[in-house]
Design a protein around this motif. Structure first.
Motif, PDB file in Angstrom:
ATOM      1  N   SER B1164       1.310  -1.275   0.061  1.00  0.00           N
ATOM      2  CA  SER B1164       0.036   0.435  -0.231  1.00  0.00           C
ATOM      3  C   SER B1164       0.931   1.342  -0.253  1.00  0.00           C
ATOM      4  CB  SER B1164      -1.261   0.116   1.046  1.00  0.00           C
ATOM      5  OG  SER B1164      -1.552  -1.476   1.598  1.00  0.00           O
ATOM      6  N   LYS B1170      -6.238  -2.788  -2.745  1.00  0.00           N
ATOM      7  CA  LYS B1170      -7.696  -3.295  -3.276  1.00  0.00           C
ATOM      8  C   LYS B1170      -7.572  -4.230  -3.937  1.00  0.00           C
ATOM      9  CE  LYS B1170     -11.696  -0.776  -3.466  1.00  0.00           C
ATOM     10  NZ  LYS B1170     -12.218  -0.811  -4.363  1.00  0.00           N
ATOM     11  N   ASP B1171      -8.051  -5.018  -3.135  1.00  0.00           N
ATOM     12  CA  ASP B1171      -8.197  -6.638  -3.904  1.00  0.00           C
ATOM     13  C   ASP B1171      -7.220  -7.687  -4.527  1.00  0.00           C
ATOM     14  OD1 ASP B1171     -10.688  -5.855  -2.599  1.00  0.00           O
ATOM     15  OD2 ASP B1171     -12.505  -5.144  -4.650  1.00  0.00           O
TER      16      ASP B1171
END
Lengths: 308, 1215
Positions: B1164, B1170-1171
Motif C-alpha cells: 500500500s 485493494k482486492d
C-alpha cells in the motif's frame, strides 16, 4: 420449436426434481410450483407446456421406480447425486435457452455469434458470454433483469408512441402506407383535425422511419443488431377518438416498396454521416460547407453535388 | 474483482552487490539486490553462477554491505532499505535461508531525503556500521559480541549535519584504532540563503572523516577538507599494516589519494581518443582486491573501461598513484572481485557476466601516473588510449537479465502449444528482442537420423560402478539396434542383445549383467558373455515390464504377472505369479532403496481405470496393498523416490518419500504419495499436461532422481531449492526417452521422435522462461505486429548516439589514421556476442561489449526495423535521418483507401530535455508495406506541432496524441488530413486504446480519460476521467468500462466506469447530455472508480491481457523496468478469495518480510492495496518451518498439504 420430453420416466426422487426445476427461469418456476400444488388433484399424467416444452410426468410410476432404484450409482462415478443433478441442471438451462431463442413472441434477448459465444442484446454494453451456462447465469443477474425491465418499458412506450402516430397518420394523405379506399374512410372519419397537411406528412414520415428502424438513432455501437418489430408482421389496432379502426393488412408489394424506400433513406443518411465525419457542416439552408478547422484533400467529393 | 498477483520471472537487474563468505568455509558468495529480491549466488566448479537462494523481501533494497567480526569465519550482511530500519542478516546453511539477526528501527519508511538507508559503510574490522541518508542524517551502530559469541548491536550514535548532501560514504581502514568513516559532503546552507545564486555557484564539496570513539561511545567530525567538486565516489585504501590507509576520491577525470595529514596524490583517468572534449570521465563502480602482500583497485568509468589503480607507498606515505588501462566490459552497477579469481560484473542494463582473471594487468599498457602528471595553462594534460579486446579477463558465464523491459506482447506467432512472450529489452547497443517461452531451455547436443521409426530407447551401463552409460539401445517395430557410446556413437553387434526382435525393456541387472526383455522372453546377458533365456509359457507374450536393479516383473497378455528376483548367484529366479483381473496397462517398480535387498512396492495400472499397489515382500508377496481409481486408464507409471537429505547442495532438508506418478490416457498426470510402510496412497494431485497420454521416465537432475513426462510436449519434474517443480521443456514432442550420461554430457537425455535420435541436456533449472535473443541496434521503444505476415515492426531510438553511417565513417577514419592494429592485437579472437548480426561480424570490438561512441546529448539516432521473428532476420531497416527519433508506432487500415494496412510512426526532430524540453518538429510518417510485408516504403510524412507519443487506429482513421491534443487523421494524397481534434487533455497523451466508439486516452500525469467520438457531429467528447492524478507508464484495455494502468511509482490499478453511468452514456439518444454536461474544475462530468490497486514495487512498462497456458483463463501480464514479468489472475470463486486472503493475513503475521518493511505497508506504499492478494507472499508458505506451517493450516481448517496444493493450483492456472 423443440419439444423435449424431460422426464418420461422419472427415476429421481422428489428432492432432486426440485433441484432440477429450480434451474428454470422464474416464470417456469412459478408454473412449476403451481403445478406442484395441483398435483393432488390432477390425474397421473400431467402435460405442461412451458415455452414450448412438453413436460410429461408420471407421478405414480415415479414413486414406484424410486423405491426400486434408489441405491443406484451415479453414472459419473461415486455415489453423489450432486454431479448428475448439476449436469442436468446445465442441460435444462441449455435447452431452455435454445427454446427461448426460437421464441417469436418477444424479440430474442441474445444472439449466438459465429464463434459459438453468446451476446446479450438486452444489456446496453452487450456482454459476450462464453457458453449457455454463463448466459443463463447472466440472465438471472440483477443488472440484466434491470436492463430487461428497462428495455420492456421503452418497448412499450415506443409501441404506444407508434400507435399514437399511426392513428394520426391514418389521417394524412400522400405518403400514407394505406390504400386509397382507407384514406377516404379516414378523411371522412376525421374531418376536422387540428393539424395541417404538411405536419401530418412530416409525422408520418418520421413515424415510418422510427417504426422500421428503431435503432437507427443510436446506430453507434449496435448498428448490426436489429430488432424484428416491423409493421409488416404485426397487426395494429388503431384507436383514435374512441373510434376503433379494423387492423390493416399491408400487402407484400407495399411492404417491399416501403423497405426500398427505407433502405434508400438509410443509405442517404449514411452518406450524410460520412460527410459530417469528413468535416463537412450544414448551414441553416441545408447547404454543405467545409469546417475551417478541418483539412481536406484536393479532390474531395462535394456533398452539395453528390447528395443532389 | 479480486486478483491474485504472482511474479513469473523475477527481476533480472541488479541494484547493488557485495561479496563475502556468507555460507562459511572457504567458498566465496555474492549477494545481489534486485530491487525487492535478495539473491545469494555462487560460482560452481565449472564456473557457472548458481543461485543458492532467492528471497523476496517486500521492500526496496538500496544498499548492501558485508562485515565480519574479528576471528570469525563467516560474514554478516547489512541491508539498507526503504523500511527505515537497519537489518543484519546471517545465512543459515541448514535451512537455506537468511536469518534476521538484528533489526534496528531509526526512521520512517519509504525512500526519503533524510531517512538513512541510501548509503552503508562498514568498518573494515567489523566494529561499527554507518548508515547514511542522502541528506543530513548519519547513524553509527557499534557492533560487538557477547559472552556467547553472538553479535550485539548498540543503540545508534548520531553523526548528523543539517544542510548537507552526502555523495558517498566508506569506512576507513585504520587497523584497530578508533573506527573512522569518510564521506563526501556538500553544505548547501549558504546557497539556500543567497538569492543571487553566487553561493550556489561557489559551493564546495568536502571530504569529512567521522571518528567513532569507542571509549567515549561518541562520534565526532574529525577532519574535513575541500575536495574536487566533481568527486562522486570513495574507495577505502587498506591500512593498519597492510597499506597506507586513507581513501581514494574518484572525481570527474581524476583519482585522488587523500588521507589526514597527507598531501594529495592525484592522477588523471585516461580518456578515449574519440571522446568529445566537453565530456568528463566519471568512475561508476569500484572493487578492491587484497592479498597479504599486495592490493589493487579496479575502477570502472561510465564508458565501461576498467582501470587498475595501484599505490606506491613506503609505510604510510604514498609516493605514486598509477592508473593503468585494464579491460573494457559493459558498464556495471557494481563489481565483485572474488578470492577465487573471478570478477562478477553486475551490469547496469542487460545480462550480467562472470569473468575469470587471466592476468592482473602486469603487462605493458597505457598508464597515467601521479608522477608524470603535467599541469599546463589549460589544466592537467590528459592521457589518451583506445580500447582493445579483453586481455586480462575472460568471460565464463552470463546471467540473463531482461532489464529493462521496454515493451512486451504475448502472441502465439509460432503456433506452439503455449504463446510466446516477445519482450523488447536492454538499452543502447545492448538492446535486444527476447522471445520468452514458458519452460526450461534445452541444449541439443546431437540429432541423428535412424533407419526407421523407433518405438523406444534405453541407455545402459556395463557395470553399476561405471560413471557413464555404455550402450544406447533403440527398439523398432521388428528389430533392436544397439549403439555403443564412446568418442563417437556407433552401432555394435557384439553386445549380446537380440537384434531381430523389438525390445520391451533393456536394463542393467545386478552389478554387471544386462537384461533385455522382448515379447517372447527375457534375455539375461552375464558379464562373461553367457546368455540365459527365459521363454514365455504357451502362446502368451510379454506386454509390459517393470524392473529395477534386482527385481523384474513382467505382465503377460491376459493379465498374468510374473515376478522375478535376482538371487545371490546372479541368477534370475521366478518368485511368484499373480493373476490380474484384466490386461495390464502399465507397471513400475521403485528403485531398490539404498542398503536394502528389494523394493517393496509394485504399481500396476489396469484398463479398468485403477492403479494397484502390490507388495513385493516375501511375507505377503503380490498382495494388493491399496487401490486407487483414476479418471482414465493409466498409460504409464513411475514410482519416484525422494531421498532423505539434510544440508544438500541447496542446504535444505528433505524427508524420504515415495511418489507414485501416473500418466493417464486423457493427458493428465496423476501424482500421489505412497506411504512407505503401508503402501496406502494419499494426497492426490493431478495436472493436465497435454493432449497425449504422458509417458513417464526417470532421469537425473543435479544428482537427484527426476521425472520426464512426454505428452504433446515434454515436461520435467525435479526438485529445485527444496520444492518439486514440474516445468515444460522448450522442445518438440518426443516419443520415448532415457537418461544419458557420457563424458561429454554428464546429465543428459536421449530421446526418440519421428525418425531421429536426439541427445540433449536441460539448462538453467528453476527458471520459468527460456529465451531466444535477437540483437537490436538502439534502445527499442515500441513494437507492433503485422498480423497477416506475422512480422514484427520495432522502433528504436537513442539519445546522444551517432547513426550507423556516421559511426562507420568515423571508424574508417580512425583506422586509416591509426593504421590497422596499431593499438595492438585488434583481432585477438575475443569474439563476444556480435553486435547487430549483419555488418559487424568481423569487428573485434563489438558495440555490445564496448558501447557506441558518445555524441552530444541533442543528437538522436533512430531506426525502424521489420523483423521476421521465426528466423530472427531483419528484412528491412530504415535509419531515420536529420536527427529524428521514433517514439510511437501503430498499424492502420484507412477505410476505403487502396493501400491496405499501413504503418504510422510518430517521430520527433531534435528533441532536447535539458535545460528545457524542446522539440524542433514532430512528424507522423506513413509507410506502405511492400514485398509481402518484408519492406517499408514511405508514403508521406506530416508535420505536427509536438511529439506524437501515441498512435492508434480508430474507425478506419488514425488517432494521434500530440502533446495535450487528441486528433483524428484521415489519409490524404500528400499528407494526413486533420479531421477532428480535442485539446482538452491536461498534459501529454501517452496511450490510446479504443473499443467500438469509445476511446480510452491515457495522460502522462493524469491517468485515464474516457472519450467518445460522435460521427454525426464529428466531435470527440471526454465524458469521464479519473479523480487520482496518476503518472501513467502503461495502459491496457480490459473491457468496455474498465482500463488497467500502471504508474511510475510502481503501482498497478484498474479503473472502471460505474455501470449506471456507462448505461446512461450509451443510451443517450439525443446526445445532448454528453455535449452539454460539464465537470467541475475543468474535469470531466463523470469519474471512473478505482476497483483494483496494488503496489508492485517496480515501474511497470507494459501490460497485456493474455493466457499463458492453453485453455487457461486470461490474466493481466506485466513487464517491469527491472526485468521481471508477473501476472494478475482474477479469482473465479469467492471461496478461493477467502482462503487466499486468510492465508495472506497469516503469512503477514507469522512471516514478516526480511528487510523489515511491513508487507501491508509495502503493498500500500502509495495507495491502499485493494482486492489483490499477494501470491509471492503466499508462496513463501513452504519455506516456513513445519510447525509454523501446521499452525497456519490449523487456523485455516486445512492441512499443510492442502495449502500447498492450493498454491500449486493457483500457479498452474497462470503458467
Amino acid at each position: 420449436m423443440a419439444c423435449v420430453p424431460l422426464f418420461l420416466q422419472s427415476a429421481v426422487d422428489a428432492k432432486t426434481r426440485n433441484t432440477i426445476f429450480s434451474a428454470y427461469t422464474s416464470e417456469a418456476e412459478e408454473i412449476n410450483r403451481k403445478e406442484d400444488r395441483d398435483l393432488a388433484v390432477v390425474p397421473p399424467f400431467v402435460e405442461l407446456q412451458i415455452f414450448g416444452f412438453v413436460l410429461i410426468r408420471d407421478r405414480g410410476q415415479s414413486s414406484q421406480s424410486q423405491r426400486q432404484q434408489s441405491p443406484r450409482m451415479s453414472t459419473f462415478g461415486g455415489d453423489s447425486w450432486g454431479r448428475e443433478a448439476h449436469h442436468r441442471k446445465r442441460r435444462v438451462d441449455d435447452l431452455m435457452l435454445s427454446s427461448s431463442s426460437g421464441d417469436a413472441a418477444s424479440s430474442p434477448s441474445f444472439k449466438k455469434l459465429s464463434s459459438g459465444k453468446f451476446v446479450c442484446l438486452v444489456c446496453p454494453h452487450n456482454p459476450i458470454l462464453d457458453n449457455p451456462l454463463m448466459l443463463s447465469m447472466h440472465n438471472k443477474g440483477s443488472r440484466h433483469i434491470a436492463a430487461e425491465s428497462k428495455a420492456r418499458e421503452s418497448e412499450l412506450s415506443k409501441r404506444d408512441e407508434s400507435k399514437k402516430r399511426l392513428a394520426l397518420s391514418a389521417d394524412s394523405t400522400g405518403l400514407s402506407n394505406s390504400g386509397n379506399s382507407r384514406q377516404q374512410i379516414k378523411n371522412v372519419m376525421f374531418p376536422n383535425k387540428p393539424l395541417i397537411q404538411k405536419t401530418m406528412k412530416a409525422i408520418s414520415e418520421s413515424q415510418c422511419k422510427n417504426v422500421d428502424n428503431p435503432n437507427a438513432a443510436n446506430a453507434g455501437h449496435c448498428s448490426n443488431i436489429t430488432t424484428s418489430s416491423s409493421i409488416g408482421d404485426s397487426n395494429y389496432t388503431c384507436t383514435t377518438d374512441g373510434i376503433s379502426v379494423p387492423p390493416r393488412n399491408i400487402t407484400g408489394t407495399a411492404n417491399k416498396i416501403l423497405a426500398d424506400w427505407n433502405s434508400e433513406l438509410l443509405e442517404r443518411r449514411e452518406k450524410e454521416l460520412k460527410f459530417t465525419a469528413a468535416g463537412w457542416k450544414r448551414d441553416c439552408h441545408g447547404k454543405w460547407y467545409r469546417d475551417e478547422n478541418v483539412e481536406f484533400d484536393s479532390d474531395e467529393e462535394d456533398p452539395n453535388m453528390v447528395l443532389e | 474483482m479480486y486478483l491474485y498477483s504472482l511474479t513469473l520471472q523475477r527481476a533480472g537487474g541488479i541494484v547493488c552487490a557485495t561479496n563475502g563468505n556468507f555460507v562459511g568455509g572457504k567458498t566465496q558468495e555474492i549477494v545481489v539486490a534486485r530491487g525487492k529480491n535478495l539473491d545469494l549466488l555462487r560460482p560452481d566448479e565449472s564456473g557457472k553462477l548458481q543461485t543458492l537462494l532467492s528471497v523476496d523481501v517486500f521492500g526496496a533494497i538500496r544498499s548492501l554491505a558485508q562485515f565480519r567480526l574479528t576471528g570469525s569465519q563467516k560474514d554478516y550482511l547489512v541491508v539498507g532499505s526503504d523500511s527505515g530500519r537497519l537489518v543484519i542478516l546471517e545465512y543459515s546453511r541448514e535451512h537455506n535461508m537468511f536469518h534476521k539477526v538484528h533489526q534496528e528501527t531509526f526512521g520512517k519508511s519509504g525512500c526519503r531525503r533524510i531517512v538513512p538507508g541510501q548509503f552503508l559503510a562498514v568498518d573494515p574490522k567489523g566494529r561499527a556500521v554507518m548508515v547514511a541518508a542522502c541528506e543530513k542524517q548519519k547513524l553509527v551502530y557499534v557492533l560487538n559480541r557477547d559472552a556467547a559469541a553472538r553479535l550485539t548491536i548498540s543503540s545508534p550514535l548520531e553523526a548528523h549535519k543539517s544542510h548537507t548532501i552526502t555523495y558517498s560514504v566508506v569506512g576507513v581502514d585504520c587497523g584497530f584504532d578508533n573506527p573512522i568513516f569518510a564521506s563526501i559532503e556538500l553544505d548547501y546552507s549558504e546557497s539556500d540563503l543567497d538569492p543571487t545564486g553566487q553561493a550556489a555557484a561557489d559551493a564546495q564539496k568536502h571530504l569529512t572523516f567521522y571518528e567513532l570513539d569507542l571509549g567515549l561511545n561518541h562520534v565526532s567530525r574529525k577532519w574535513s577538507e575541500p575536495v574536487d567538486n566533481g568527486a562522486n565516489l570513495l574507495v577505502t585504501v587498506p591500512g593498519g599494516g597492510d597499506g597506507p590507509s586513507g581513501v581514494l576520491v574518484c572525481a570527474e577525470n581524476f583519482v585522488i589519494y587523500k588521507n589526514q595529514g597527507h598531501p594529495d596524490v592525484r592522477a588523471v583517468i585516461p580518456r578515449h581518443t574519440d571522446l568529445p572534449a566537453e565530456r568528463g570521465v566519471l568512475v561508476v563502480s569500484a572493487a578492491t582486491h587484497r592479498q597479504k602482500s599486495m592490493f589493487f583497485f579496479l575502477l570502472q568509468t561510465e564508458y565501461g573501461d576498467i582501470f587498475k589503480v595501484t599505490l606506491e607507498h613506503e609505510g604510510d606515505r604514498v609516493t605514486e598513484l598509477k592508473i593503468k588501462y585494464f579491460d573494457t566490459i559493459p558498464v556495471t552497477t557494481s563489481m565483485c572481485v572474488l578470492k577465487t579469481g573471478f570478477l562478477f560484473a553486475a551490469s547496469e542494463f542487460g545480462n550480467h557476466a562472470l569473468y575469470q582473471f587471466q592476468a592482473i594487468g602486469e603487462a605493458e599498457d597505457i598508464e597515467a601516473s601521479s608522477a608524470t602528471l603535467m599541469e599546463t595553462d589549460e589544466g592537467f594534460q590528459p592521457v589518451f588510449f583506445q580500447p582493445r579486446g579483453l586481455k586480462n579477463l575472460v568471460r565464463i558465464d552470463l546471467v540473463e537479465s531482461l532489464m529493462p523491459i521496454m515493451d512486451m506482447k504475448i502472441l502465439n506467432l509460432f503456433e506452439e502449444e503455449t504463446p510466446q512472450v516477445f519482450t523488447l529489452c536492454g538499452r543502447g547497443p545492448r538492446s535486444s528482442l527476447r522471445i520468452l517461452r514458458p519452460g526450461l531451455a534445452i541444449n541439443e547436443m546431437a540429432v541423428s537420423q535412424l533407419p526407421g521409426t523407433p518405438s523406444a530407447v534405453w541407455t545402459v551401463k556395463k557395470n553399476i560402478n561405471d560413471e557413464f552409460d555404455a550402450y544406447i539401445v533403440v527398439s523398432f517395430v521388428n528389430a533392436t539396434l544397439v549403439l555403443s557410446i564412446g568418442e563417437t556413437i556407433e552401432e555394435v553387434s557384439d553386445s549380446g542383445f537380440l537384434d531381430t526382435t523389438p525390445s520391451l525393456s533393456v536394463s542393467l541387472l545386478g552389478d554387471e549383467s544386462l537384461m533385455q526383455v522382448h515379447p517372447n522372453g527375457i534375455r539375461h546377458i552375464r558379464e562373461d558373455g553367457r546368455i540365459n533365456e527365459w521363454k514365455t509359457p504357451g502362446k502368451k507374450t510379454i506386454v509390459k515390464v517393470g524392473s529395477n536393479r534386482l527385481q523384474v516383473v513382467i505382465a503377460l497378455s491376459g493379465g498374468e504377472l510374473i515376478y522375478f528376483e535376482m538371487d545371490l548367484t546372479g541368477q534370475l529366479m521366478e518368485v511368484e505369479k499373480h493373476e490380474m483381473p484384466g490386461d495390464v496397462a502399465c507397471l513400475d517398480i521403485a528403485p531398490v532403496p539404498e542398503g536394502r535387498q528389494r523394493s517393496r512396492f509394485l504399481a500396476v495400472g489396469s484398463y479398468d481405470n485403477t492403479i494397484r499397489i502390490l507388495s513385493l515382500d516375501p511375507d505377503d508377496c503380490m498382495q494388493i496393498l491399496s487401490v486407487q481409481s483414476v479418471s482414465s486408464p493409466p498409460e504409464s507409471l513411475l514410482l519416484l523416490e525422494v531421498m532423505a537429505s539434510t544440508g544438500g547442495e541447496d542446504g535444505a532438508d528433505h524427508p524420504a518419500s515415495v511418489f507414485l506418478n501416473a500418466g493417464l490416457q486423457n493427458g493428465v498426470l496423476f501424482r500421489t504419495v505412497v506411504d512407505m510402510v503401508t503402501g496406502q496412497l494419499s494426497d492426490t494431485r493431478s495436472r493436465f499436461l497435454g493432449l497425449r497420454a504422458p509417458k513417464l521416465f526417470s532421469a537425473t537432475v543435479r544428482g537427484r532422481q527426476a521425472m520426464l513426462c512426454l505428452s504433446s510436449r515434454p515436461w520435467l519434474g525435479y526438485i529445485h531449492q527444496g520444492h518439486f517443480l514440474l516445468t515444460p521443456l522448450s522442445y518438440e514432442a518426443l516419443e520415448y526417452a532415457a537418461s544419458f550420461s557420457s563424458d561429454q554430457c554428464a546429465e543428459g537425455v536421449v530421446a526418440v521422435a519421428n525418425e531421429a535420435l536426439r541427445i540433449f541436456t536441460v539448462e538453467r533449472l528453476g527458471e520459468t522462461f527460456n529465451e531466444t535473443v535477437v540483437p537490436l541496434r538502439y534502445t527499442p521503444r515500441k513494437f507492433v505486429l503485422l498480423p497477416k505476415r506475422k512480422h514484427l515492426i520495432v522502433i528504436e531510438s537513442d539519445q546522444g548516439a551517432f547513426t550507423a553511417e556516421e559511426r562507420e565513417a568515423a571508424r574508417k577514419e580512425c583506422l586509416e589514421a591509426a593504421g590497422m592494429g596499431e593499438n595492438g592485437n585488434a583481432n585477438n579472437g575475443e569474439q563476444m556476442e556480435n553486435g547487430d548480426g549483419d555488418d559487424e561480424k568481423e569487428d573485434a570490438l563489438p558495440d555490445e561489449q564496448y558501447g557506441y561512441p558518445k555524441a552530444e546529448s541533442d543528437r538522436w539516432a533512430s531506426c525502424i526495423r521489420v523483423l521476421d521473428p521465426k528466423t530472427g532476420n531483419t528484412t528491412c531497416l530504415l535509419e531515420l535521418q536529420d536527427n529524428e527519433a521514433a517514439f510511437s508506432i501503430c498499424t492502420v487500415n484507412f477505410h476505403d483507401k487502396e493501400y491496405g494496412t499501413l504503418l504510422a510512426v510518430g517521430t520527433a526532430k531534435g528533441l532536447q530535455f535539458w535545460p528545457k524540453r524542446t522539440v524542433a518538429a514532430g512528424f507522423i510518417h506513413i509507410y506502405r508495406f511492400v514485398e509481402e510485408g518484408k519492406s517499408l516504403e514511405l508514403l508521406h510524412k506530416t508535420q505536427v506541432e509536438g511529439v506524437p507519443l501515441a498512435l492508434h487506429q480508430f474507425q478506419g482513421r488514425l488517432l494521434a496524441g500530440i502533446g495535450p491534443v487528441l486528433r483524428l487523421y484521415d489519409l490524404g494524397k500528400r499528407r494526413l488530413l486533420r479531421k477532428c481534434e480535442n485539446k482538452l487533455f491536461p498534459h501529454t497523451i501517452v496511450s490510446i486504446n479504443t473499443y467500438r466508439d469509445r476511446i480510452y486516452v491515457g495522460d502522462i500525469q493524469e491517468s485515464f480519460h474516457y472519450c467518445k467520438y460522435r460521427r454525426d457531429e464529428n466531435q470527440l467528447y471526454i465524458f469521464a476521467d479519473d479523480s487520482v492524478p496518476r503518472w501513467l507508464t502503461a495502459a491496457h484495455h480490459i473491457d468496455f468500462d474498465t482500463m488497467a494502468g500502471a504508474d511510475k511509482f510502481g503501482n498497478i490499478y484498474f479503473v472502471r466506469l460505474p455501470q449506471d453511468l456507462s448505461d446512461e452514456i450509451e443510451e443517450d439518444p439525443t446526445g445532448g447530455k454528453i455535449k452539454w454536461e460539464q465537470g467541475k474544475l475543468n474535469g470531466a462530468p463523470n469519474k471512473v472508480e478505482e476497483i483494483v490497486q496494488f503496489h508492485i514495487g517496480d515501474v511497470v512498462t507494459c501490460l497485456q491481457k493474455a493466457s499463458l497456458i492453453p485453455g487457461g483463463g486470461e490474466c493481466v501480464i506485466y513487464g517491469t523496468v527491472m526485468g521481471s514479468v508477473g501476472a494478475l489472475l482474477p479469482f473465479i470463486s469467492r471461496e478461493d478469495v477467502d482462503f487466499f486472503s486468510h492465508l495472506e493475513m497469516h503469512m503477514r503475521q507469522e512471516h514478516p518480510p526480511l528487510c523489515g518493511r511491513d508487507h501491508m505497508a509495502f503493498r500500500s506504499a502509495y495507495f491502499p492495496v485493494k482486492d489483490v492478494i499477494d501470491g509471492d507472499l503466499c508462496e513463501q508458505f513452504p519455506t516456513l518451518p513445519p510447525d509454523l506451517q501446521r499452525k497456519i493450516a490449523d487456523e485455516l481448517d486445512r492441512t499443510p498439504g492442502e495449502i500447498l496444493k492450493k498454491l500449486e493450483d493457483a500457479r498452474n492456472k497462470i503458467i
